[in-house]
Design an enzyme around this catalytic site. Structure first.
Site, PDB file in Angstrom:
ATOM      1  N   ASP A 275      26.221  48.784 -48.118  1.00 54.34           N
ATOM      2  CA  ASP A 275      26.444  49.179 -46.722  1.00 54.34           C
ATOM      3  C   ASP A 275      27.829  49.809 -46.560  1.00 54.34           C
ATOM      4  O   ASP A 275      28.556  49.493 -45.626  1.00 54.34           O
ATOM      5  CB  ASP A 275      26.268  47.953 -45.807  1.00 54.34           C
ATOM      6  CG  ASP A 275      26.048  48.341 -44.338  1.00 54.34           C
ATOM      7  OD1 ASP A 275      25.771  49.538 -44.079  1.00 54.34           O
ATOM      8  OD2 ASP A 275      26.168  47.471 -43.469  1.00 54.34           O
TER       9      ASP A 275
ATOM     10  N   GLY B 163      31.083  40.936 -34.327  1.00 56.11           N
ATOM     11  CA  GLY B 163      29.926  41.381 -35.092  1.00 56.11           C
ATOM     12  C   GLY B 163      28.681  40.812 -34.447  1.00 56.11           C
ATOM     13  O   GLY B 163      28.760  40.157 -33.406  1.00 56.11           O
ATOM     14  N   SER B 164      27.525  41.045 -35.091  1.00 58.47           N
ATOM     15  CA  SER B 164      26.294  40.581 -34.462  1.00 58.47           C
ATOM     16  C   SER B 164      26.193  39.058 -34.469  1.00 58.47           C
ATOM     17  O   SER B 164      25.512  38.492 -33.634  1.00 58.47           O
ATOM     18  CB  SER B 164      25.084  41.222 -35.123  1.00 58.47           C
ATOM     19  OG  SER B 164      25.281  41.335 -36.499  1.00 58.47           O
ATOM     20  N   TYR B 165      26.838  38.399 -35.415  1.00 59.42           N
ATOM     21  CA  TYR B 165      26.809  36.933 -35.368  1.00 59.42           C
ATOM     22  C   TYR B 165      28.167  36.322 -35.673  1.00 59.42           C
ATOM     23  O   TYR B 165      28.265  35.237 -36.220  1.00 59.42           O
ATOM     24  CB  TYR B 165      25.713  36.374 -36.292  1.00 59.42           C
ATOM     25  CG  TYR B 165      25.734  36.903 -37.709  1.00 59.42           C
ATOM     26  CD1 TYR B 165      25.090  38.085 -38.028  1.00 59.42           C
ATOM     27  CD2 TYR B 165      26.389  36.204 -38.718  1.00 59.42           C
ATOM     28  CE1 TYR B 165      25.107  38.577 -39.320  1.00 59.42           C
ATOM     29  CE2 TYR B 165      26.407  36.692 -40.015  1.00 59.42           C
ATOM     30  CZ  TYR B 165      25.767  37.874 -40.302  1.00 59.42           C
ATOM     31  OH  TYR B 165      25.791  38.360 -41.585  1.00 59.42           O
ATOM     32  N   SER B 166      29.231  37.058 -35.320  1.00 62.86           N
ATOM     33  CA  SER B 166      30.577  36.554 -35.589  1.00 62.86           C
ATOM     34  C   SER B 166      31.597  37.127 -34.615  1.00 62.86           C
ATOM     35  O   SER B 166      31.368  38.174 -34.013  1.00 62.86           O
ATOM     36  CB  SER B 166      30.981  36.940 -37.005  1.00 62.86           C
ATOM     37  OG  SER B 166      30.761  38.324 -37.186  1.00 62.86           O
ATOM     38  N   THR B 167      32.707  36.406 -34.479  1.00 65.41           N
ATOM     39  CA  THR B 167      33.843  36.910 -33.707  1.00 65.41           C
ATOM     40  C   THR B 167      35.063  36.790 -34.608  1.00 65.41           C
ATOM     41  O   THR B 167      35.237  35.775 -35.280  1.00 65.41           O
ATOM     42  CB  THR B 167      34.052  36.057 -32.436  1.00 65.41           C
ATOM     43  OG1 THR B 167      32.814  36.025 -31.728  1.00 65.41           O
ATOM     44  CG2 THR B 167      35.120  36.639 -31.531  1.00 65.41           C
ATOM     45  N   VAL B 168      35.872  37.853 -34.643  1.00 64.99           N
ATOM     46  CA  VAL B 168      37.049  37.847 -35.511  1.00 64.99           C
ATOM     47  C   VAL B 168      38.311  37.767 -34.651  1.00 64.99           C
ATOM     48  O   VAL B 168      38.481  38.547 -33.709  1.00 64.99           O
ATOM     49  CB  VAL B 168      37.081  39.108 -36.417  1.00 64.99           C
ATOM     50  CG1 VAL B 168      38.282  39.072 -37.343  1.00 64.99           C
ATOM     51  CG2 VAL B 168      35.794  39.228 -37.229  1.00 64.99           C
TER      52      VAL B 168
ATOM     53  N   GLY C  68      37.681  41.730 -33.075  1.00 65.45           N
ATOM     54  CA  GLY C  68      36.395  42.425 -33.077  1.00 65.45           C
ATOM     55  C   GLY C  68      35.243  41.441 -33.043  1.00 65.45           C
ATOM     56  O   GLY C  68      35.435  40.240 -33.234  1.00 65.45           O
TER      57      GLY C  68
ATOM     58  N   LYS D 149      37.419  34.953 -39.240  1.00 63.20           N
ATOM     59  CA  LYS D 149      36.058  35.266 -38.791  1.00 63.20           C
ATOM     60  C   LYS D 149      35.372  33.952 -38.450  1.00 63.20           C
ATOM     61  O   LYS D 149      35.282  33.065 -39.295  1.00 63.20           O
ATOM     62  CB  LYS D 149      35.336  36.003 -39.925  1.00 63.20           C
ATOM     63  CG  LYS D 149      33.946  36.462 -39.599  1.00 63.20           C
ATOM     64  CD  LYS D 149      33.534  37.543 -40.579  1.00 63.20           C
ATOM     65  CE  LYS D 149      32.079  37.869 -40.506  1.00 63.20           C
ATOM     66  NZ  LYS D 149      31.734  39.100 -41.201  1.00 63.20           N
TER      67      LYS D 149
HETATM   68  P1  ATP Z   1      27.878  43.127 -38.031  1.00 63.13           P
HETATM   69  O1  ATP Z   1      27.876  41.708 -38.460  1.00 63.13           O
HETATM   70  O2  ATP Z   1      27.136  43.353 -36.774  1.00 63.13           O
HETATM   71  O3  ATP Z   1      27.543  44.087 -39.134  1.00 63.13           O
HETATM   72  P2  ATP Z   1      30.640  43.385 -38.475  1.00 63.13           P
HETATM   73  O4  ATP Z   1      30.319  43.197 -39.893  1.00 63.13           O
HETATM   74  O5  ATP Z   1      31.504  44.526 -38.103  1.00 63.13           O
HETATM   75  O6  ATP Z   1      29.335  43.466 -37.610  1.00 63.13           O
HETATM   76  P3  ATP Z   1      32.566  41.284 -38.400  1.00 63.13           P
HETATM   77  O7  ATP Z   1      32.757  41.258 -39.868  1.00 63.13           O
HETATM   78  O8  ATP Z   1      32.482  39.990 -37.685  1.00 63.13           O
HETATM   79  O9  ATP Z   1      31.253  42.027 -37.964  1.00 63.13           O
HETATM   80  O10 ATP Z   1      33.718  42.129 -37.769  1.00 63.13           O
HETATM   81  C1  ATP Z   1      33.814  42.386 -36.412  1.00 63.13           C
HETATM   82  C2  ATP Z   1      34.928  43.393 -36.170  1.00 63.13           C
HETATM   83  O11 ATP Z   1      36.185  42.752 -36.445  1.00 63.13           O
HETATM   84  C3  ATP Z   1      34.858  44.576 -37.109  1.00 63.13           C
HETATM   85  O12 ATP Z   1      34.246  45.627 -36.453  1.00 63.13           O
HETATM   86  C4  ATP Z   1      36.286  44.894 -37.443  1.00 63.13           C
HETATM   87  O13 ATP Z   1      36.760  45.907 -36.588  1.00 63.13           O
HETATM   88  C5  ATP Z   1      37.053  43.623 -37.137  1.00 63.13           C
HETATM   89  N1  ATP Z   1      37.473  42.965 -38.370  1.00 63.13           N
HETATM   90  C6  ATP Z   1      36.676  42.288 -39.222  1.00 63.13           C
HETATM   91  N2  ATP Z   1      37.373  41.799 -40.257  1.00 63.13           N
HETATM   92  C7  ATP Z   1      38.657  42.191 -40.070  1.00 63.13           C
HETATM   93  C8  ATP Z   1      39.874  42.024 -40.812  1.00 63.13           C
HETATM   94  N3  ATP Z   1      39.888  41.353 -41.947  1.00 63.13           N
HETATM   95  N4  ATP Z   1      41.008  42.574 -40.325  1.00 63.13           N
HETATM   96  C9  ATP Z   1      40.980  43.275 -39.165  1.00 63.13           C
HETATM   97  N5  ATP Z   1      39.872  43.473 -38.425  1.00 63.13           N
HETATM   98  C10 ATP Z   1      38.719  42.948 -38.862  1.00 63.13           C
END
Ligand code: ATP
Length: 323
Positions: free
Chosen positions: A159, A43-48, A41, A63
């Site tokens: 949140d 996020g706005s400033y990350s890639t997981v 997945g 992350k």
């Molecule tokens: P933002 O920072 O914009 O609020 P976010 O918090 O969802 O976005 P991340 O925490 O980087 O950003 O997560 C990106 C995506 O990765 C999430 O939407 C989630 O579906 C997936 N993800 C995050 N952490 C995990 C994890 N521990 N296990 C499985 N999937 C995850």
């Protein structure tokens, strides 16, 4: 070779230092210790990414946060809060995503987290349209238990929403995304709460959270206490049964208006059990002092048969069938 751009950001990026780990983790991990797989997945400033620890053979969610991006977008504060909160809460509760270690290279920060293999709770709600009463009860108990633990450590999540609740091993829930959290009291270097702090609502400088789950007191008075997490739980419970959150306008402005006026209704096509409705209606109360607290929720008639002391019953039971 260091470019002038990264030289410029070094002093501020250095503020996002790696977390201090226990002495057993003295051999700090590096990128080379993991075999990176697919992107789970963004996020706005990350890639997981999913990544396998080469030594253990265990899969984690890693992350990856770009230092340059964090500094440019002014997110240092949020990244530090996330790391500090996960340290304060981590490894102590099955309902919270665990942070195993952090490390960094020249350009990125890496957070090694529990891998929640079934993704976001939101996808499960969307897949089934809504959840059965049994599954809703099973999941709301896990959420109430996990959030009670979070609050007991002096943390307000701020949140809570189905995107920030992940589904892991055996379909158990794991709360994540503590970037908007408020930590009351002081933390020592390991993120342990030294002083649980005052539970009185905090005044906030700016809006945090997501439109649909944000509480009326935050919109009206810019205050956000433990009661705001309770409000979000009410919205999530409604969404379990109805499929969509209770307050959802065409625009964010209209959503806020509905929230301030506590304007929500039930679909006559989807009748709810009366004690579920009673619970939702007791949570979605504008005045935070009159709103159900988490202990009130635990004592509600719908959840009267739950033994809250029996953690195994909440966390180790098989999830009821989704359909
Ligand atoms: P933002 O920072 O914009 O609020 P976010 O918090 O969802 O976005 P991340 O925490 O980087 O950003 O997560 C990106 C995506 O990765 C999430 O939407 C989630 O579906 C997936 N993800 C995050 N952490 C995990 C994890 N521990 N296990 C499985 N999937 C995850």
């Amino acid at each position: 070779e260091v470019s002038s751009g990264s030289q410029q950001m070094t002093p501020r990026a250095a503020q996002i230092g790696p977390a201090k780990m226990s002495s057993s983790a003295s051999k700090r991990k590096t990128v080379a210790d993991y075999q990176f797989g697919t992107i789970i997945g963004e996020g706005s400033y990350s890639t997981v990414y999913s990544a396998i620890d080469r030594q253990q053979g265990k899969t984690y969610a890693v992350k990856v946060l770009s230092k340059r991006h964090i500094v440019k977008e002014n997110k240092i504060k949020y990244v530090n809060i996330e790391k500090l909160t996960l340290h304060r809460l981590g490894q102590q509760h099955p309902g919270i995503v665990q942070l195993y270690c952090t490390f960094q290279d020249e350009s990125n920060l890496f957070f090694v987290l529990d891998f929640a293999e079934y993704g976001e709770l939101l996808s499960i709600i969307r897949k089934f349209g809504s959840l059965s009463e049994q599954v809703s009860k099973f999941y709301i108990c896990q959420i109430i238990d996990a959030v009670s633990f979070i609050h007991s450590k002096g943390v307000i999540h701020r949140d809570l929403k189905p995107e920030n609740i992940l589904v892991g091993n055996n379909f158990n829930l794991k709360i994540t995304d503590f970037g908007a959290a408020k930590l009351l009291g002081k933390s020592d270097e390991n993120g342990e709460s030294v002083d649980p702090g005052s539970p009185t609502p905090e005044r906030l400088g700016s809006f945090v959270g997501t439109a649909e789950y944000v509480s009326p007191e935050l919109l009206k008075h810019n205050i956000c206490g433990f009661e705001s997490d309770a409000w979000a739980i009410g919205c999530i419970l409604y969404q379990f049964f109805i499929g969509v959150p209770p307050f959802k306008g065409k625009t964010e402005y209209l959503t806020f208006e509905q929230i301030i006026n506590v304007e929500y209704s039930y679909d006559p096509q989807k009748p709810l059990p009366s004690d579920v409705k009673l619970l939702i209606d007791s949570i979605l109360i504008a005045n935070p002092d009159e709103r159900f607290t988490l202990p009130d929720m635990m004592a509600s008639s719908w959840l009267a048969d739950v033994n809250w002391k029996d953690k195994a019953c909440i966390w180790q039971r098989r999830v009821p069938k989704f359909e």
